[in-house]
Design an enzyme around this catalytic site. Structure first.
Site, PDB file in Angstrom:
ATOM      1  N   ASP A   1    -122.993 -12.908 -59.478  1.00  0.00           N
ATOM      2  CA  ASP A   1    -122.852 -13.802 -60.628  1.00  0.00           C
ATOM      3  C   ASP A   1    -121.669 -14.739 -60.457  1.00  0.00           C
ATOM      4  O   ASP A   1    -121.739 -15.909 -60.808  1.00  0.00           O
ATOM      5  CB  ASP A   1    -122.696 -12.991 -61.920  1.00  0.00           C
ATOM      6  CG  ASP A   1    -121.515 -12.030 -61.878  1.00  0.00           C
ATOM      7  OD1 ASP A   1    -121.133 -11.606 -60.768  1.00  0.00           O
ATOM      8  OD2 ASP A   1    -120.969 -11.697 -62.949  1.00  0.00           O
TER       9      ASP A   1
ATOM     10  N   ARG B   1    -113.583 -13.028 -60.798  1.00  0.00           N
ATOM     11  CA  ARG B   1    -113.049 -12.054 -61.751  1.00  0.00           C
ATOM     12  C   ARG B   1    -113.483 -10.633 -61.372  1.00  0.00           C
ATOM     13  O   ARG B   1    -114.096 -10.421 -60.317  1.00  0.00           O
ATOM     14  CB  ARG B   1    -113.493 -12.413 -63.164  1.00  0.00           C
ATOM     15  CG  ARG B   1    -114.981 -12.239 -63.392  1.00  0.00           C
ATOM     16  CD  ARG B   1    -115.361 -12.666 -64.801  1.00  0.00           C
ATOM     17  NE  ARG B   1    -116.784 -12.543 -65.035  1.00  0.00           N
ATOM     18  CZ  ARG B   1    -117.489 -13.407 -65.746  1.00  0.00           C
ATOM     19  NH1 ARG B   1    -116.917 -14.466 -66.270  1.00  0.00           N
ATOM     20  NH2 ARG B   1    -118.781 -13.213 -65.934  1.00  0.00           N
ATOM     21  N   ASP B   2    -113.182  -9.688 -62.242  1.00  0.00           N
ATOM     22  CA  ASP B   2    -113.526  -8.298 -61.950  1.00  0.00           C
ATOM     23  C   ASP B   2    -115.007  -8.044 -62.244  1.00  0.00           C
ATOM     24  O   ASP B   2    -115.347  -7.275 -63.121  1.00  0.00           O
ATOM     25  CB  ASP B   2    -112.631  -7.361 -62.784  1.00  0.00           C
ATOM     26  CG  ASP B   2    -112.625  -7.747 -64.259  1.00  0.00           C
ATOM     27  OD1 ASP B   2    -113.202  -8.796 -64.602  1.00  0.00           O
ATOM     28  OD2 ASP B   2    -112.054  -6.998 -65.061  1.00  0.00           O
ATOM     29  N   GLU B   3    -115.840  -8.731 -61.488  1.00  0.00           N
ATOM     30  CA  GLU B   3    -117.286  -8.582 -61.669  1.00  0.00           C
ATOM     31  C   GLU B   3    -117.964  -8.731 -60.296  1.00  0.00           C
ATOM     32  O   GLU B   3    -118.174  -7.756 -59.625  1.00  0.00           O
ATOM     33  CB  GLU B   3    -117.795  -9.586 -62.704  1.00  0.00           C
ATOM     34  CG  GLU B   3    -119.108  -9.136 -63.317  1.00  0.00           C
ATOM     35  CD  GLU B   3    -119.333  -9.594 -64.746  1.00  0.00           C
ATOM     36  OE1 GLU B   3    -118.422 -10.101 -65.403  1.00  0.00           O
ATOM     37  OE2 GLU B   3    -120.470  -9.433 -65.216  1.00  0.00           O
TER      38      GLU B   3
ATOM     39  N   ASP C   1    -129.335 -13.824 -63.074  1.00  0.00           N
ATOM     40  CA  ASP C   1    -128.758 -15.009 -62.453  1.00  0.00           C
ATOM     41  C   ASP C   1    -129.512 -15.350 -61.164  1.00  0.00           C
ATOM     42  O   ASP C   1    -129.874 -16.501 -60.917  1.00  0.00           O
ATOM     43  CB  ASP C   1    -127.279 -14.774 -62.118  1.00  0.00           C
ATOM     44  CG  ASP C   1    -126.469 -14.280 -63.309  1.00  0.00           C
ATOM     45  OD1 ASP C   1    -126.974 -13.422 -64.061  1.00  0.00           O
ATOM     46  OD2 ASP C   1    -125.328 -14.726 -63.493  1.00  0.00           O
TER      47      ASP C   1
ATOM     48  N   TRP D   1    -134.005 -10.479 -66.624  1.00  0.00           N
ATOM     49  CA  TRP D   1    -133.133  -9.866 -65.620  1.00  0.00           C
ATOM     50  C   TRP D   1    -133.986  -8.935 -64.739  1.00  0.00           C
ATOM     51  O   TRP D   1    -134.147  -9.161 -63.550  1.00  0.00           O
ATOM     52  CB  TRP D   1    -131.984  -9.116 -66.306  1.00  0.00           C
ATOM     53  CG  TRP D   1    -130.782  -9.997 -66.551  1.00  0.00           C
ATOM     54  CD1 TRP D   1    -129.591  -9.944 -65.862  1.00  0.00           C
ATOM     55  CD2 TRP D   1    -130.638 -11.054 -67.507  1.00  0.00           C
ATOM     56  NE1 TRP D   1    -128.728 -10.913 -66.349  1.00  0.00           N
ATOM     57  CE2 TRP D   1    -129.347 -11.607 -67.347  1.00  0.00           C
ATOM     58  CE3 TRP D   1    -131.469 -11.612 -68.474  1.00  0.00           C
ATOM     59  CZ2 TRP D   1    -128.872 -12.667 -68.126  1.00  0.00           C
ATOM     60  CZ3 TRP D   1    -131.000 -12.667 -69.249  1.00  0.00           C
ATOM     61  CH2 TRP D   1    -129.722 -13.181 -69.063  1.00  0.00           C
TER      62      TRP D   1
ATOM     63  N   GLU E   1    -119.965 -21.288 -65.624  1.00  0.00           N
ATOM     64  CA  GLU E   1    -120.712 -20.278 -66.373  1.00  0.00           C
ATOM     65  C   GLU E   1    -121.191 -20.821 -67.726  1.00  0.00           C
ATOM     66  O   GLU E   1    -122.289 -20.539 -68.172  1.00  0.00           O
ATOM     67  CB  GLU E   1    -119.813 -19.065 -66.598  1.00  0.00           C
ATOM     68  CG  GLU E   1    -120.473 -17.916 -67.323  1.00  0.00           C
ATOM     69  CD  GLU E   1    -119.631 -16.657 -67.277  1.00  0.00           C
ATOM     70  OE1 GLU E   1    -118.402 -16.774 -67.116  1.00  0.00           O
ATOM     71  OE2 GLU E   1    -120.210 -15.568 -67.392  1.00  0.00           O
TER      72      GLU E   1
ATOM     73  N   HIS F   1    -120.432 -20.052 -61.164  1.00  0.00           N
ATOM     74  CA  HIS F   1    -121.560 -19.253 -61.648  1.00  0.00           C
ATOM     75  C   HIS F   1    -122.804 -20.110 -61.449  1.00  0.00           C
ATOM     76  O   HIS F   1    -122.950 -21.142 -62.082  1.00  0.00           O
ATOM     77  CB  HIS F   1    -121.354 -19.036 -63.154  1.00  0.00           C
ATOM     78  CG  HIS F   1    -121.390 -17.624 -63.585  1.00  0.00           C
ATOM     79  ND1 HIS F   1    -120.343 -16.757 -63.377  1.00  0.00           N
ATOM     80  CD2 HIS F   1    -122.335 -16.907 -64.258  1.00  0.00           C
ATOM     81  CE1 HIS F   1    -120.642 -15.574 -63.910  1.00  0.00           C
ATOM     82  NE2 HIS F   1    -121.856 -15.630 -64.434  1.00  0.00           N
TER      83      HIS F   1
HETATM   84  C1  BGC Z   1    -122.433 -11.992 -65.945  1.00  0.00           C
HETATM   85  C2  BGC Z   1    -123.709 -12.779 -66.054  1.00  0.00           C
HETATM   86  C3  BGC Z   1    -124.770 -11.776 -66.337  1.00  0.00           C
HETATM   87  C4  BGC Z   1    -124.466 -11.305 -67.708  1.00  0.00           C
HETATM   88  C5  BGC Z   1    -125.476 -10.437 -68.336  1.00  0.00           C
HETATM   89  C6  BGC Z   1    -122.144 -11.466 -67.306  1.00  0.00           C
HETATM   90  O1  BGC Z   1    -120.972 -10.787 -67.387  1.00  0.00           O
HETATM   91  O2  BGC Z   1    -121.411 -12.729 -65.415  1.00  0.00           O
HETATM   92  O3  BGC Z   1    -123.885 -13.772 -65.228  1.00  0.00           O
HETATM   93  O4  BGC Z   1    -126.058 -12.169 -66.100  1.00  0.00           O
HETATM   94  O5  BGC Z   1    -123.197 -10.712 -67.779  1.00  0.00           O
HETATM   95  O6  BGC Z   1    -125.856 -11.032 -69.439  1.00  0.00           O
END
Ligand code: BGC
Length: 878
Positions: free
Chosen positions: A482, A486-488, A495, A546, A760, A781
């Site tokens: 995504d 960041r912490d992801e 996505d 998703w 984003e 994003h």
């Molecule tokens: C992500 C998105 C992801 C979403 C889920 C976010 O934190 O960055 O891109 O699809 O969460 O809705």
């Protein structure tokens, strides 16, 4: 004339002749095996071959081919003889069983049209088999002792000295890790892979890589070193600060195979005879960065001469339950290097380097300290108003590297086991800035090639194309992520699903998605649910748009590359996900009560949404539309795979879901009960509405857009559909108006605010209002970059009518103020290109169609032509 010169003269003459006759003109090129050039270490029992047919002639179609595969001894392994077929992609190997650790050479020649003479043979290519079968893995998984810590611990250095008696004929290293590694032999790093072996659900599958290390070994003593870090296996993952998601057993397994000149095979394997220590890397983590203390350097740690002191026996870790598989996609590698355009001191005394482009990777620093000091490096995508780094959107990711100088000698340093998403790097701990030549950004992503290009007369659209491509580069890092900062940084399915079609234009993502789909198969729950993050973490709920990535992604890869195997490999995954929906829906409205109360993310981040997940388009409407769509695609996949009964069943399912949608969400006149742009995009884009309702629905969609001053209001779900729907409904006028809209919300708005990647949010930042909510404000994003597909296919006019562009649709549809566009795509058959120019009211178009394909060319004045390969030009009045 002196006779001695005769051979020379003949050679020169031959060269001259061949340059005019061009003897090799029609030899096939771009030979790929499993989608890669000369792959080293594959484990597919039936690798697939593809090539580009070459010819100087126009209207060329391959009528036959011949493939020859030879083993290392030059023995014929497989000879197809002449096969009458136009197929030049994904031809499955059909010879005797391929042997482990064996290199096979292959070549191909083609016949075109009704010619009797074949082309020249292609230049030979090769593929090499890896270690086949789980039993081949005899080494031990070694790592450092377990620890109970929430912080990262130092990477471990592992070494082993071994002797070689006879000269080495060839040597291969097979290596996998739960963690990420670098390997050295005799003080020299092997290969240029970064973050190998990559990311999978380690309990299900462990990827291994093969390296040719022949030239790194010598007769006598040799030393092998492995540097092993946490990576995805033990590092921080997810925004909740989770660590050790896969366990604490960071470990590596390696088998070095040495064949000596006498043909004898020797093995060196990881086991308890190795030694382990820590070194200068104090901490390394994707989110938090790398900390390096040069004073703790262990020079020569991977050489024979190194004097071992204080090294310990590594711990033998349990074997993973997951099976060993060869990595099928090119690993992450350094792709480009970017110099900063400026350096400025911020109010905190930090030297801020601007690279002019938001990128993913790290910085390399060449510098000298004027005293013993520690250089701190921080990373940001944006700057605050006072010129300092905007760090809030990184949330818990520390994204900080530190380098402690050991002396005043010049150094050159880059981290190894972390990456950042940044345009700016802030350096502190130094009295004077390093000059601009001493700091550079190194761009990292999977080593997959860029295949598309788009350029037109509108510079803002060119910037948009560039932003989309950079968004893809930055987020195609082992899995489609995504965001990178960041912490992801996770494989969010929604996505990837909305972006995948655009992604196929920009880069060759065939193998990248084959691998990610395997991750998805590993992740599917017993009941058929496909989690929203792949590789799976702890988000096991199903969300429309998703979880539907399970069907849409393989379908798009099939459609764009002609890769039928991706449908076969994932058919069960798709089927189980659709069956889950059949089972839990309520008379085909999805989700029904059986599914539970969570209805998914909805049209994430849409305009008018009070919170990101509460967009106005009803979630069950989105769910039902996607249910109808994926059932339809599943039916098509079943048809292609020859599963006729299933094709019928799922096509019927799709029909019922469409009827349910109309019953539940549409008024009799064709207007939605709850009117939103996304709602209309789904209803029209997925062909849910009966013919008679489409005009009303289109008008209502356009009216909504107009009522917003010709602005969109869509979120993640609707945005990718909006432009294609308007085009299909014959409203390119509106599509261009939205695309070229420079005010909020729209694609060009972020560009007007200085974006160099996709954001984003539609308003992640604005010159007037500053930053959006930092809780979720990524500047890299790609979801809204889904519009790229429309630019390639509607402005550029390149689309496919038969899988993999075997039959091409060329249909440029000029609009807005655009006066010219140049678009190209390296397709599975070769280069497709369009180049148009609006000269007053004359529309001039040149088209390039690759051999072994045909094209339907539709001109803006309504004329249509069927053309074969070659270059074609047109000029019409519009
Ligand atoms: C992500 C998105 C992801 C979403 C889920 C976010 O934190 O960055 O891109 O699809 O969460 O809705």
């Amino acid at each position: 004339m002196n006779v001695i010169h005769l051979p020379l003269i003949i050679t020169v003459l031959l060269c001259f002749l061949s340059s005019i006759v061009n003897l090799n003109a029609s030899a096939p090129t771009r030979l790929l095996c499993e989608g890669r050039t000369n792959p080293l270490g594959i484990d597919d029992a039936q690798p697939r071959f593809s090539w580009w047919v070459q010819s100087d002639e126009a209207n060329v179609v391959q009528s036959a081919y011949q493939i020859v595969v030879m083993d290392e001894a030059g023995q014929l392994t497989w000879n197809t003889e002449k096969v009458s077929s136009a197929q030049s992609t994904y031809i499955e190997y059909g010879g005797p069983k391929l042997k482990a650790s064996t290199r096979y050479t292959w070549k191909v020649r083609t016949w075109v049209d009704d010619e009797e003479e074949p082309s020249e043979w292609s230049t030979p290519a090769w593929f090499e088999m890896g270690l086949l079968g789980q039993d081949a893995w005899k080494a031990k998984w070694i790592g450092h002792p377990p620890r109970m810590t929430t912080r990262s611990v130092p990477p471990v250095y592992l070494r082993k000295v071994f002797g070689i008696d006879d000269a080495v004929k060839r040597a291969r290293l097979y290596i996998s890790a739960r963690g990420i590694y670098e390997v050295e032999f005799n003080g020299e790093k092997i290969g240029n892979n970064v973050f190998a072996p990559g990311w999978t659900d380690y309990a299900s599958r462990n990827q291994y890589l093969t390296y040719d290390v022949t030239k790194h070994l010598q007769t006598g003593d040799n030393a092998m070193g492995i540097l092993l870090a946490d990576g995805w296996h033990n590092g921080f993952l997810m925004w909740r600060n989770a660590k050790n998601w896969y366990g604490q057993d960071t470990s590596v397994i390696a088998q070095l195979m040495i064949e000596d000149v006498n043909g004898k095979i020797h093995w060196v394997k990881t086991n308890d005879s190795w030694l382990a220590a820590t070194g200068p890397i104090i901490e390394s983590d994707f989110y938090n960065g790398e900390k390096y203390d040069a004073r703790a350097e262990i020079d020569g740690w991977s050489t024979v001469e190194y004097e071992v002191e204080g090294w310990l026996q590594p711990r033998i870790e349990k074997e993973p339950t997951g099976k060993m598989v060869a990595k099928i996609v090119e690993p992450v590698r350094r792709q480009e290097v970017i110099k900063p355009i400026s350096v400025k001191r911020d109010p905190n005394g930090v030297w801020v380097y601007d690279f002019g482009q938001n990128v993913v990777g790290w910085i390399r620093v060449k510098a000298q300290a004027d005293r013993r000091s520690t250089l701190t490096m921080q990373f940001a995508e944006m700057l605050n108003a006072d010129g300092s780094l905007y760090l809030e959107n990184l949330r818990n990711a520390e994204a900080t590297n530190r380098y402690s100088f050991k002396d005043e000698e010049p150094m050159e340093w880059e981290p190894r086991f972390t990456f950042h998403g940044f345009r700016y790097a802030g350096l502190s701990g130094i009295r004077y800035p390093f000059d601009l030549d001493s700091v550079e950004a190194v761009v990292l992503h999977n080593d997959i090639s860029v295949t598309g290009s788009f350029e037109c007369s509108n510079p803002l659209l060119n910037q948009l194309q560039s932003n989309i491509l950079w968004g893809q580069k930055g987020n195609f890092l082992e899995v489609p992520t995504d965001c990178p900062q960041r912490d992801e940084r996770l494989g969010w399915t929604g996505d990837a699903q909305v972006f995948v079609r655009t992604a196929t234009f920009n880069m060759d993502i065939d193998a990248f998605f084959e691998k990610w789909m395997a991750d998805m198969r590993d992740a599917q729950l017993e009941n058929g649910i496909v989690p929203v993050i792949i590789p799976r973490l702890n988000n096991d709920g199903a969300s429309p748009a998703w979880s539907d990535a399970a069907v849409i992604c393989p379908w798009v890869i099939y459609e764009r590359y002609g890769n039928e195997r991706i449908l076969a490999d994932n058919f069960e995954l798709m089927r189980r996900w659709v069956d889950y929906q059949i089972d839990t829906s309520d008379d085909y409205i999805w989700p029904g009560e059986k599914h539970g109360s969570w209805q998914g993310f909805g049209d994430w981040l849409a305009i008018d949404a009070p919170t990101p997940g509460e967009a106005p388009t009803p979630k069950i409407q989105i769910g039902t539309a996607y249910f109808a769509q994926v059932a339809k695609l599943l039916a098509k996949a079943a048809e292609i795979l020859g599963k006729t009964e299933k094709a019928k069943y799922y096509s019927e399912t799709s029909k019922k879901a469409k009827e349910a949608f109309v019953r539940e969400f549409v008024n009799e006149d064709g207007r939605l009960k709850k009117e939103t742009q996304t709602g209309y995009c789904l209803a029209l884009g997925f062909d849910i509405l009966p013919e008679k309702m489409r005009k009303t629905a289109t008008d209502a969609l356009v009216a909504d857009i107009q009522s917003r001053g010709w602005h969109l209001s869509t979120g993640f779900v609707g945005t990718g559909l909006l432009m294609p729907v308007l085009s299909r409904m014959d409203r390119n006028d509106v599509a261009y108006r939205i695309l070229l809209q420079e005010s909020y919300p729209g694609w060009l708005y972020s560009i007007k605010q200085g974006a160099t990647t996709m954001w984003e949010r539609w308003n992640s930042y604005s010159h007037t209002d500053g930053f959006g909510d930092a809780g979720m404000n990524s500047f890299n994003h790609y979801a809204y970059g889904a519009v790229g597909e429309w630019m390639y296919s509607v402005i550029g006019g390149i689309d496919t009518l038969e899988p993999g562009y075997k039959k091409i649709l060329i249909r440029p549809q000029p609009g807005g103020d655009i006066t010219w566009a140049k678009t190209s795509l390296k397709s599975p058959y070769g280069m497709i290109a369009t180049d148009w120019n609006l000269n007053g009211s004359t529309f001039e178009l040149s088209v390039e169609i690759p051999p072994n394909t045909t094209a339907v060319i539709q001109l803006p004045d309504g004329q249509e032509f069927e053309k074969g390969s070659g270059n074609h030009s047109f000029a019409v009045e519009i």
